[in-house]
Design a protein around this motif. Structure first.
Motif, short mmCIF file in Angstrom:
data_model
loop_
_atom_site.label_atom_id
_atom_site.label_comp_id
_atom_site.label_asym_id
_atom_site.label_seq_id
_atom_site.Cartn_x
_atom_site.Cartn_y
_atom_site.Cartn_z
N ASP A 122 0.74 -1.23 0.05
CA ASP A 122 0.07 0.04 -0.12
C ASP A 122 0.81 1.42 -0.13
OD1 ASP A 122 -2.88 0.85 0.35
OD2 ASP A 122 -2.09 1.95 1.80
N VAL A 123 0.23 2.34 -0.52
CA VAL A 123 1.02 3.34 -0.89
C VAL A 123 -0.02 4.66 -0.24
CG1 VAL A 123 2.25 5.27 -2.16
CG2 VAL A 123 2.64 2.78 -2.68
N ASP A 124 0.61 5.41 0.71
CA ASP A 124 -0.44 6.76 1.07
C ASP A 124 0.50 7.91 1.36
OD1 ASP A 124 -2.67 7.97 1.77
OD2 ASP A 124 -3.04 6.53 3.67
N ARG A 154 -1.40 7.68 10.37
CA ARG A 154 -1.50 7.56 8.95
C ARG A 154 -0.52 6.39 8.39
NH1 ARG A 154 -4.39 9.65 4.66
NH2 ARG A 154 -4.18 11.75 5.61
N CYS A 181 -1.61 2.65 6.54
CA CYS A 181 -0.79 2.23 5.28
C CYS A 181 -0.82 0.68 5.74
CB CYS A 181 0.27 3.28 4.87
SG CYS A 181 0.96 2.61 3.58
N GLU A 209 -3.74 -1.48 5.41
CA GLU A 209 -4.33 -1.72 4.27
C GLU A 209 -3.50 -2.80 3.43
OE1 GLU A 209 -6.97 0.03 2.21
OE2 GLU A 209 -7.58 0.17 4.46
N LEU A 266 8.14 -0.43 6.25
CA LEU A 266 7.24 0.73 6.02
C LEU A 266 8.47 1.68 5.77
CD1 LEU A 266 4.43 2.08 6.13
CD2 LEU A 266 5.19 3.01 8.17
N SER A 270 5.72 9.96 0.59
CA SER A 270 4.54 8.96 0.58
C SER A 270 5.12 7.74 1.44
CB SER A 270 4.25 8.30 -0.66
OG SER A 270 3.59 9.28 -1.53
N PHE A 271 4.11 7.15 2.13
CA PHE A 271 4.40 5.95 3.09
C PHE A 271 4.45 4.77 2.00
CE2 PHE A 271 3.03 8.16 7.10
CZ PHE A 271 4.42 7.92 7.73
N VAL A 272 5.30 3.79 1.81
CA VAL A 272 5.18 2.62 1.31
C VAL A 272 5.26 1.55 2.27
CG1 VAL A 272 5.98 1.41 -0.67
CG2 VAL A 272 6.32 3.65 -0.73
#
Length: 108
Positions: free
Chosen positions: A8-10, A42, A46, A49, A93, A99-101
């Motif tokens: 997931d990326v956020d 947040r 991520c 998800e 993470l 962005s967080f990946v």
């Protein structure tokens, strides 16, 4: 070999205060100063998800964010079922270009 992978990326921006307790368990927010809660929430979003994607739709017992617990230690990531802690996904993470990946592998 992993049985499944979740990614997931956020955006690495603080999660709105109204959503923090919806996404995070009290355990995940315990001891954090208010100034760090939004960004940690947040990151947990991520991670959860990504974990949901690794678990797949066959896990009918994962219905909400509180069904999963995310533990972040530096870049190391562990997400497990609140009701079944032995079912754990591990991964990383990282912060990339704002962005967080999150990437998690689930074994069997």
């Amino acid at each position: 070999a992993p049985a499944a992978l979740g990614i997931d990326v956020d955006d690495a921006e603080p999660l709105e205060e109204a959503l923090q307790e919806l996404v995070c368990t009290p355990r995940e927010l315990a001891g954090l100063p208010a100034s760090e809660r939004g960004l940690r929430a947040r990151a947990a979003f991520c991670a959860k998800e990504a974990a949901y994607k690794a678990l797949g739709p066959r896990r009918a017992d994962v219905r909400g964010f509180h069904d999963l617990v995310a533990e972040l230690d530096g870049g190391a990531l562990r997400v497990f079922l609140a009701a079944e802690p032995a079912l754990t996904s591990r991964g990383r993470l990282v912060l990339v270009s704002g962005s967080f990946v999150a990437a998690l592998a689930r074994r069997s």
